[in-house]
Design an enzyme around this catalytic site. Sequence first.
Site, PDB file in Angstrom:
ATOM      1  N   LYS A  39       7.511 -73.668  11.200  1.00 49.52           N
ATOM      2  CA  LYS A  39       7.626 -75.070  10.783  1.00 49.52           C
ATOM      3  C   LYS A  39       7.524 -75.991  12.003  1.00 49.52           C
ATOM      4  CE  LYS A  39      12.566 -74.341  11.099  1.00 49.52           C
ATOM      5  NZ  LYS A  39      13.744 -73.832  10.411  1.00 49.52           N
ATOM      6  N   TYR A 261      14.013 -99.109  35.507  1.00 49.75           N
ATOM      7  CA  TYR A 261      14.613-100.161  34.682  1.00 49.75           C
ATOM      8  C   TYR A 261      16.132-100.169  34.809  1.00 49.75           C
ATOM      9  CZ  TYR A 261      10.127-100.421  32.156  1.00 49.75           C
ATOM     10  OH  TYR A 261       8.820-100.571  31.811  1.00 49.75           O
TER      11      TYR A 261
HETATM   12  C1  PLP Z   1      14.223 -72.792  10.916  1.00 54.97           C
HETATM   13  C2  PLP Z   1      14.734 -71.755  10.005  1.00 54.97           C
HETATM   14  C3  PLP Z   1      14.879 -70.433  10.427  1.00 54.97           C
HETATM   15  C4  PLP Z   1      14.680 -70.015  11.866  1.00 54.97           C
HETATM   16  O1  PLP Z   1      15.810 -70.349  12.643  1.00 54.97           O
HETATM   17  P1  PLP Z   1      15.889 -69.926  14.170  1.00 54.97           P
HETATM   18  O2  PLP Z   1      17.250 -70.295  14.614  1.00 54.97           O
HETATM   19  O3  PLP Z   1      14.833 -70.692  14.888  1.00 54.97           O
HETATM   20  O4  PLP Z   1      15.629 -68.468  14.222  1.00 54.97           O
HETATM   21  C5  PLP Z   1      15.234 -69.499   9.482  1.00 54.97           C
HETATM   22  N1  PLP Z   1      15.463 -69.850   8.205  1.00 54.97           N
HETATM   23  C6  PLP Z   1      15.355 -71.105   7.776  1.00 54.97           C
HETATM   24  C7  PLP Z   1      15.628 -71.433   6.359  1.00 54.97           C
HETATM   25  C8  PLP Z   1      14.997 -72.101   8.659  1.00 54.97           C
HETATM   26  O5  PLP Z   1      14.891 -73.366   8.220  1.00 54.97           O
END
Ligand code: PLP
Length: 376
Positions: A39, A261
């Site tokens: 994702k 800044y």
């Molecule tokens: C993002 C996600 C993962 C992976 O999590 P990590 O900590 O990066 O391993 C697994 N399951 C779901 C439902 C997620 O949203």
Amino acid sequence: MSVDRRVYPRAELDLDALRHNARLARRLAGGASVMAAVKADAYGHGIEHVVPALRGEGVSAFGVANVAEGVELRDLGVTETILVFADPVEDQLPECASHRLDVTVGQASTASAVVRSDLDLSVHVKIDTGMHRLGFAPSEAAEALRCLTDAPHVDVVAAWTHLATADEEDASFALQQIGELDSVLRQSGFANMPTHVANSGALQRLPEAVQGRRFVRPGGLLYGLPASRTVAGGFEGRPVMRLVSRVLCVRTVEAGETVSYGRTWRASEATLVATVAGGYGDGLPRQLSGRGEVAIGEVRYPIAGRVCMDMLMLDLGPPSGPGAGVRAGDEVVLFGGSAPAAIDLADAAETISYALTCGLTGRVVRVPAPSNGFVH
Ligand SMILES: *Cc1c(COP(=O)(O)O)cnc(C)c1O
């Protein structure tokens, strides 16, 4: 590609490290299949680089946040399972079916839309065991499982849950959640339903989350990003991303003069200051103002004053020190490789490594590392 290499900052990807991490995940997964969380454009690394490398290592499923990300993966040529981690809305179901996206069902309205639809859909029934984000309450699970498994056009692939504390020092709540999922399935007559629960932290630390499961769902482990200091202890993943930039110019700032800044940084003595390409317009947190260190060669230098949109400044120390050798055009490593790890810079910004790589903007070019690997 040659043009890309002149763009700074740029994110260099060590695809050998990624492949190593994928093999590590497969080993830790035992008999479970690895569903790679890709994702948010593979946590900011770029799906076009990451996904082919993972497929080449036998990763057989992918997890995404929404239908659009799933469609993008299919368009990249992914033929393996793709699970969308959140319930789709009803009008997205035809797209899920036509792109063969596995659908999360975690509420009654999704279940009835799926059953009503007559579309051939593969579903993963999500049960909320304590995260309180998505999923059926344990008391609703039996009815949901029954109505979905009864629908002839629906293939119930698995029941799953997501753990709230797999990355925490005290992971006991995660174990409680796993126990809750298993007991809900037993009590509702679905003891043999395949399950998946493990994110990276659980894959690394909780055998209960892995043994006998259908999938594991690592993200951070694959990118070599520990989610927390706790997970960083004993972490075997190798960092995939190195964020590289260049010194734009070097100047001497006299005692009493200020940088950037708001004039928040003031020289106590004559000091060399390097201006570096890269700022919050590239996704570097502005919270790094006056905090955190980056590397030029083997030497680390602190960030001086406020991070700007396109630039930040470094305190190179006195003109008599090692900073005297720094020149315009020199390479600066913001994290990864010989520089501090992403988790170090993330700590300085009071965030986590995932947020740092996810936050890099479209201006940062992602390229496979030139030597197909870099010095760690
Ligand atoms: C993002 C996600 C993962 C992976 O999590 P990590 O900590 O990066 O391993 C697994 N399951 C779901 C439902 C997620 O949203």
